[in-house]
Design a protein around this motif. Structure first.
Motif, short mmCIF file in Angstrom:
data_model
loop_
_atom_site.label_atom_id
_atom_site.label_comp_id
_atom_site.label_asym_id
_atom_site.label_seq_id
_atom_site.Cartn_x
_atom_site.Cartn_y
_atom_site.Cartn_z
N GLY A 1 42.43 36.39 27.71
CA GLY A 1 42.55 34.93 28.61
C GLY A 1 41.63 35.37 30.00
O GLY A 1 41.18 34.62 30.42
N PHE A 2 41.57 36.47 30.33
CA PHE A 2 40.89 36.84 31.50
C PHE A 2 39.98 36.70 31.51
O PHE A 2 39.00 36.52 32.19
CB PHE A 2 41.33 38.84 32.18
N LEU A 3 39.28 37.30 30.09
CA LEU A 3 37.30 37.08 30.00
C LEU A 3 37.15 35.65 30.08
O LEU A 3 36.14 34.91 30.66
CB LEU A 3 36.74 37.78 28.80
N TYR A 4 38.01 34.75 29.47
CA TYR A 4 37.84 33.57 29.24
C TYR A 4 37.62 33.09 30.40
O TYR A 4 37.26 31.84 30.81
CB TYR A 4 38.79 32.98 28.39
N GLY A 5 39.05 33.26 31.59
CA GLY A 5 39.08 32.64 32.97
C GLY A 5 38.07 32.90 33.87
O GLY A 5 37.64 32.21 34.71
N LEU A 6 37.49 34.40 33.70
CA LEU A 6 36.07 34.74 34.25
C LEU A 6 34.91 33.96 34.43
O LEU A 6 34.60 33.21 35.17
CB LEU A 6 35.31 36.30 33.57
N LEU A 7 34.60 33.76 32.80
CA LEU A 7 33.69 32.28 32.42
C LEU A 7 34.08 31.39 32.94
O LEU A 7 32.39 30.09 33.82
CB LEU A 7 34.12 32.81 30.66
N ASN A 8 35.36 30.42 32.77
CA ASN A 8 35.03 29.56 33.26
C ASN A 8 35.47 29.44 34.63
O ASN A 8 34.87 28.54 35.52
CB ASN A 8 36.76 29.18 33.05
N SER A 9 35.83 30.35 35.37
CA SER A 9 35.89 29.98 36.74
C SER A 9 34.01 30.31 37.49
O SER A 9 33.65 29.72 38.17
CB SER A 9 36.65 30.88 37.56
N VAL B 1 32.00 36.43 44.24
CA VAL B 1 32.72 34.96 44.44
C VAL B 1 33.65 34.30 43.19
O VAL B 1 34.63 33.82 42.94
CB VAL B 1 32.67 33.75 45.74
N TYR B 2 32.71 34.23 42.36
CA TYR B 2 32.69 33.49 40.87
C TYR B 2 33.33 34.06 40.60
O TYR B 2 34.33 32.97 39.30
CB TYR B 2 31.30 32.69 40.46
N TYR B 3 33.65 34.94 40.63
CA TYR B 3 34.64 35.66 39.64
C TYR B 3 36.00 36.04 40.36
O TYR B 3 37.30 35.78 39.21
CB TYR B 3 34.53 37.01 39.03
N ALA B 4 35.92 35.15 41.73
CA ALA B 4 37.48 36.05 42.27
C ALA B 4 38.78 34.86 41.96
O ALA B 4 39.79 35.27 41.55
CB ALA B 4 37.14 35.02 43.77
N PRO B 5 38.73 33.31 41.17
CA PRO B 5 39.72 33.11 40.98
C PRO B 5 40.21 33.31 39.60
O PRO B 5 41.59 34.23 39.28
CB PRO B 5 39.11 31.34 40.34
N ALA B 6 39.60 34.45 38.78
CA ALA B 6 40.07 34.85 37.82
C ALA B 6 40.50 35.85 37.85
O ALA B 6 41.69 36.26 37.45
CB ALA B 6 39.52 34.88 36.48
N PHE B 7 39.99 36.65 38.56
CA PHE B 7 40.83 38.33 38.91
C PHE B 7 41.84 37.67 39.92
O PHE B 7 43.29 38.03 39.73
CB PHE B 7 39.20 39.17 40.17
N SER C 1 41.56 27.16 34.10
CA SER C 1 42.18 28.32 33.79
C SER C 1 43.00 29.30 34.62
O SER C 1 43.30 29.99 34.21
CB SER C 1 40.34 29.31 33.50
N MET C 2 43.10 28.83 35.99
CA MET C 2 43.64 30.00 36.55
C MET C 2 45.52 29.60 36.43
O MET C 2 46.42 30.75 36.28
CB MET C 2 43.30 28.87 38.13
N VAL C 3 45.32 27.84 35.89
CA VAL C 3 47.15 28.13 35.55
C VAL C 3 47.23 28.82 34.57
O VAL C 3 48.09 29.46 34.40
CB VAL C 3 47.49 26.71 35.39
N PHE D 1 33.66 22.61 28.87
CA PHE D 1 34.58 22.39 28.59
C PHE D 1 35.16 22.69 27.15
O PHE D 1 36.29 23.32 26.81
CB PHE D 1 34.23 20.81 27.99
N TYR D 2 34.37 24.03 26.36
CA TYR D 2 34.56 24.23 25.22
C TYR D 2 35.84 25.76 25.51
O TYR D 2 35.96 26.03 24.64
CB TYR D 2 33.51 24.51 24.33
N THR D 3 34.27 26.59 26.66
CA THR D 3 35.54 27.18 26.79
C THR D 3 36.58 27.20 27.30
O THR D 3 37.84 28.19 27.29
CB THR D 3 34.18 28.58 27.55
N ASN D 4 37.24 25.90 28.36
CA ASN D 4 38.02 26.02 29.52
C ASN D 4 39.14 25.48 27.62
O ASN D 4 40.21 25.99 27.63
CB ASN D 4 37.98 24.59 29.94
N VAL D 5 38.74 24.91 26.82
CA VAL D 5 39.89 24.33 25.58
C VAL D 5 39.70 25.87 25.04
O VAL D 5 40.92 25.93 24.45
CB VAL D 5 39.02 23.36 24.58
#
Lengths: 519, 523
Positions: free
Chosen positions: A345-353, A228-234, A333-335, A497-501
């Motif tokens: 961006g998807f990989l970063y998104g996974l990381l962030n979510s 589920v941790y990754y669900a938002p990114a997917f 990151s979802m936005v 914070f860094y990865t979001n940026v």
């Protein structure tokens, strides 16, 4: 030993004329093709895993409930001997208080098959090979051969994962492998396959359930399935992609149907009656537990030093607060993904979510740090330093847990192994240094940063020793754990914070460039 | 600069191996563990004069004095870690974690000596060769299995041998001879190569005219005598020398070890069995000897039904006979670059024809041969086979289920690495032209070129004989591990082991013949 390839590149600093030199030094592991390289590293990774499994597993020899190993064994027993509908029900044959099944059905099926094959071969290794095989093409399309070999080694020799799965006896690598397969599918533009695989990963297992098992606190409880941790990114990535199509509704519907269909197949035996379904669900997601447990380096636990969350709010409102916080932190990151879906961006998104979940969700366990680590290792080639950083503190945050499991020796051995591979002769670890001489200006902020980092590295090193050799003062029996947690939280928050940026700054670059790089 | 970075790389290799070895600490260890622990206690608590007389444990000290001193040295640290490790009586069969960690780590650290040997040996080799040698020696699966799982100090001892070879190769004969003498005082089993050393040193170092030759001979002799005096002198002084030799050379043991090392005597025993079987069929009355080889114990009575009994002196003569071509070569044309081969060949002969040989002794020639394995394609092919076979023949050492995946994976990894390394090295070496053109076109075209038939012609392949032999190895393993217990149950428990040693004996025989041919044919 996967590292051989790295050592191959040896003495020459690979440079502009790289092609020539690289061949001389690197040729031998990669010239037979990526398959051979992968085989080589994975055999080594397997060897390391088998070696780690020689060490005591969680709860070894501690009756009455033993530990994870006994739990897995007991599940095999249950699934082999009872009809499917009985698996999650309390009955004479199935005493739920003794390691009741509390993982989603796919784990149960897996137990069943393992029961059949019972130790004929290491189940982990099989899943590792089949699902992890996808990684080759994630990593290998992205870069030159030597980078790729290094990358594979980083992926397969993730010390955290090895310690938890093999030192601790768990099957995380299966669900992570499924997730990786899903990621690979997305990167190669196969959305349907991706959503199917990801749903499978979702049904595989919840991470927090394990926390309760480990602490012997009777019933298994948990609320989040690990993936589920990754669900938002997917979700956001796929949504963003669908919205850019000609026919967005059609695309969304197709994906939705795939997800539902997969769920139906996996949960089929329980769909006959609502009772059975609810029974399973309640086993999987009871909310009785508090917002945090032990000393996890997440927001709730860390801030509880000052604010006593558990006293101030009821469990119910805490649930709401944590959910809100998690969603809020995922949101940026979802936005970004919905606005401009891209592979990187998807990989970063996974990381962030996954960071968002780790830091803010309800009932997080130490080993959930595995989840941010996975996308981080996929990004390892681009984010070399942060990856090492995250791995270091991720391991560190699990140190007290592993100490309790008497896995100190493998902890240090694997930690050293990771650092050695990371800094393989002329591998990647050394390279960033070359860039340094360029900025001649003395930067106060920079030197302060370096000083802080060095200071924290040093203090965490000292803490390792202190933790092993000294007894905490009686007044604060968990003093050291708390310090470890504080340090790790600080680092994780910085990284998140860094990865979001980073992810947002992707918007500024042209998207085409990124696409080229990753696929 | 160059040498310091190469040392760093070598240390990196070593550190990777150390990580794996550390992970293997809790694995199975044989009785040799208790043997070495007892020797620590023995040397720590007793005066020198009693070292070889003590009988507290059945594991009496049977290594030469330097090794005993080495144990004495280790026991100083052991005493600090946990005094019970070095307690002569209370320490018997002591298996606390402290003891296991201490002894295991002592083996890992003593491997540094091997590392130094390798480092010295390869300091002038070019990068590719050097790396391959490091992989072959530092990550040798056989060493991991024998030293770090089974428990012995072979890495340390082989370090002395490699050092000695490195000095000989540089032409520093006196130092090489000195180091070899020291090695002999650590473990006398290495003495098999002594005749080769003798002939070589005599010819290459001393044969320089009458006066100069004689003075050199006396210097060399003095050095060797000094080493031996340092080792055995104290015992001579205490009147223990007879006892020391009794312990070191227990000829009461039989021709073969309980598990037959894959050597020539395996064929001899089997031939004997076949003969007696047929003779009985034809009506001769054959007395089946009471002491059967399959039981593992061999007494004084002849274990052979038909063929003549083998005595230690027979084996000695056979070893010397097998060595004689090597003597002739070493005498007629003593060349430093051939030394490693000759020494390895000597150990091969000792392994094949020696008395009461352990399967572990195959390390004595597999490790030195790694130095020459990268010199030519033929060498590489031979080494590939030999290394796999000898490593496989060590499998029965680790018979517990827990270590099964470890030994298989170790061998598999080693084979893959060898295959990758050799095929890369020799594909490139044999197809220089393709490389030049390819270089211009960049990496992409290179991978295509290298798989082209031109490159493969001279590349690293093992041929169908080799392939089918290796496949047979797999079949033997499958039979022993799965089919035999499944089909026959507990009947004939010795058959799988017998199969392994017989099958591996073919491989070692092949290696011996190959080495012999090489030695005879090169000038």
């Amino acid at each position: 030993m996967g590292k051989k390839k790295e050592k191959k590149e040896i003495n020459e600093k690979v440079d502009v004329e790289a092609v020539e030199i690289e061949d001389d030094t690197w040729w031998w592991l990669t010239h037979k093709g990526i398959g051979a390289t992968f085989l080589c590293i994975s055999v080594f990774a397997l060897l390391v895993r088998v070696a780690v499994s020689l060490h005591p597993y969680s709860g070894a020899g501690s009756p009455p409930k033993f530990g994870d190993y006994e739990a897995q064994r007991h599940w095999m027993e249950i699934t082999l001997n009872l009809p499917v509908l009985e698996w999650y029900r309390n009955s004479t044959g199935n005493d739920l208080s003794y390691w009741g099944l509390d993982y989603p059905p796919l784990t149960a099926y897996q137990s069943y098959f393992h029961g059949l094959f019972l130790r004929f071969f290491d189940p982990d290794s099989v899943s590792l090979f089949t699902s992890r095989g996808y990684e080759t093409y994630v990593g290998c399309h992205s870069s030159r051969k030597n980078d790729c070999a290094w990358h594979i080694a980083m992926l397969l020799l993730n010390p955290c994962l090895i310690l938890i799965d093999h030192g601790h006896f768990q099957y995380n690598c299966i669900s992570l492998g499924l997730t990786v397969a899903a990621i690979a599918a997305i990167l190669s533009q196969r959305e349907l396959l991706a959503s199917c695989l990801f749903t499978l990963a979702l049904s595989h297992k919840q991470i927090s359930a394990w926390a309760n098992l480990f602490q012997d606190k009777t019933d298994g409880a948990s609320m989040f399935s690990m993936s589920v941790y990754y669900a938002p990114a997917f979700f956001s990535h796929l949504l963003g992609k669908c919205l850019r199509r000609k026919n967005p509704i059609h695309g969304v519907a197709k994906l939705g149907l795939t997800v539902l269909g997969t769920f139906t197949v996996v949960w089929w035996p329980y769909l006959h009656s609502t009772d059975a379904l609810l029974g399973v669900l309640s086993r999987l997601a009871p909310f009785e537990r508090g917002i945090y447990e032990d000393y996890v380096a997440n927001f709730w636990c860390t801030s509880s030093v000052i604010i006593k969350w558990k006293r101030l709010f009821s469990v119910h409102s805490l649930k709401f607060i944590s959910l809100t916080a998690t969603v809020l932190t995922c949101l940026p990151s979802m936005v970004q993904q919905v606005m401009a879906p891209s592979s990187r961006g998807f990989l970063y998104g996974l990381l962030n979510s996954s960071f968002a979940f780790y830091l803010f969700s309800f009932q997080v366990h130490e080993k959930s740090i595995l989840l941010p680590l996975l996308p981080a290792s996929l990004l390892a080639l681009e984010e070399r330093r942060p990856f090492k950083w995250l791995m270091f503190y991720g391991l560190f945050s699990m140190f007290p847990l592993l100490c309790r499991d008497k896995l100190v020796l493998p902890y240090f051995a694997l930690h050293a192994l990771f650092m050695l591979l990371y800094h393989a002769p002329c591998g990647h670890g050394g390279r960033p240094r070359n860039a340094r001489p360029n900025n001649t200006k003395f930067d106060y902020f920079d030197s302060f940063k370096t000083f802080m980092n060095g200071f924290i590295y040093l203090s965490s090193f000292i803490l390792h020793i202190v933790y092993l050799t000294m007894h905490p003062p009686e007044k604060f029996p968990y003093l050291f754990e708390a310090i470890i947690m504080l340090i790790c939280f600080y680092q994780f928050a910085l990284l998140a914070f860094y990865t979001n940026v980073k992810q947002w700054s992707l918007l500024e670059h042209s998207t085409t460039e990124e696409e080229k790089k990753l696929i | 600069m160059e040498s310091s970075s190469s040392t760093r790389q070598l240390l990196w290799f070593f550190a990777i191996a150390v990580c794996v070895k550390l992970l293997l600490i809790p694995a199975y260890h044989s009785t040799d563990f208790e043997v070495h622990r007892h020797w620590l206690a023995l040397t720590h608590s007793l005066p020198l004069s009693n070292w070889y007389a003590d009988e507290t444990s059945p594991w009496t000290l049977d290594y030469p004095p330097f090794f005993a001193c080495f144990e004495r040295f280790l026991s100083i640290f052991a005493h600090y870690i946990d005094p019970q490790i070095v307690d002569l009586h209370n320490g018997l069969n002591y298996r606390a974690n402290s003891a296991i960690y201490f002894l295991r780590i002592s083996v890992i650290l003593s491997d540094l000596w091997l590392l130094y040997g390798v480092c010295r040996l390869t300091k002038n080799a070019d990068v590719k060769r050097r790396n391959l040698i490091w992989v072959l020696i530092v990550w040798s699966p056989a060493l991991v299995m024998v030293d770090h799982l089974h428990f012995q100090y072979n890495g340390f001892l082989l370090g002395w041998l490699l050092l000695s070879i490195s000095f000989l190769q540089e032409g520093k004969d006196l130092m090489g001879g000195f180091l070899f003498a020291v090695l002999l005082c650590f473990k006398h089993l290495f003495a098999v190569a002594a005749p080769v050393y003798f002939v070589y040193l005599l010819r290459h170092y001393c044969w320089k005219g009458l006066f100069r030759g004689f003075s050199r001979l006396s210097v060399l002799g003095a050095v060797v005598v000094a080493v031996f005096a340092a080792a055995y002198g104290p015992f001579l002084y205490h009147g223990q020398i007879q006892q020391v030799f009794n312990r070191m050379f227990p000829f009461g043991r039989g021709l073969c070890h309980a598990y037959w090392a894959p050597n020539f005597w395996v064929f001899y025993i089997i031939l004997d069995k076949v003969f007696s079987f047929f003779l009985k069929k034809f009506g001769f009355s054959i007395q089946i000897p009471a002491a059967s080889f399959t039981g593992g114990l061999v007494g004084d009575s002849s274990p052979f039904a038909v063929l003549p009994k083998i005595s230690p002196s027979t084996t000695l003569i056979m070893v010397l006979l097998a060595l004689s071509p090597c003597f002739i070569k070493a005498w007629t044309n003593p060349q430093p670059r051939m030394v490693a081969r000759w020494i390895a060949y000597a150990y091969t002969c000792g392994f094949l024809f020696g008395w009461h040989v352990h399967e572990k002794a195959s390390l004595h020639f597999v490790i030195p041969l790694a130095i020459v394995a990268v010199q030519s394609l033929e060498d590489a092919k031979h080494y590939f086979m030999l290394s796999i076979v000898s490593c496989y023949s060590l499998f029965p050492l680790l018979y517990e289920g827990q270590e099964y995946p470890i030994k298989v994976l170790l061998l598999l990894l080693h084979s893959i690495l060898m295959w990758l390394g050799f095929s890369t090295k020799f594909t490139r070496a044999s197809a220089p032209n393709t490389m030049v053109t390819a270089k211009k076109k960049g990496a992409q075209s290179k991978s295509i070129e290298s798989s082209s038939p031109a490159a493969e012609k001279g590349g690293f392949t093992i041929g169908w004989v080799g392939k089918s032999y290796l496949l047979g190895l797999l079949l033997v393993e499958i039979w022993g591990q799965f089919l035999h217990p499944y089909l026959l149950g507990d009947k004939f428990p010795f058959v799988p082991l017998m199969l392994i040693s017989t099958y591996c004996a073919f491989g070692i025989m092949y290696s011996w013949i190959w080495q012999l041919r090489w030695i005879i044919s090169t000038t």
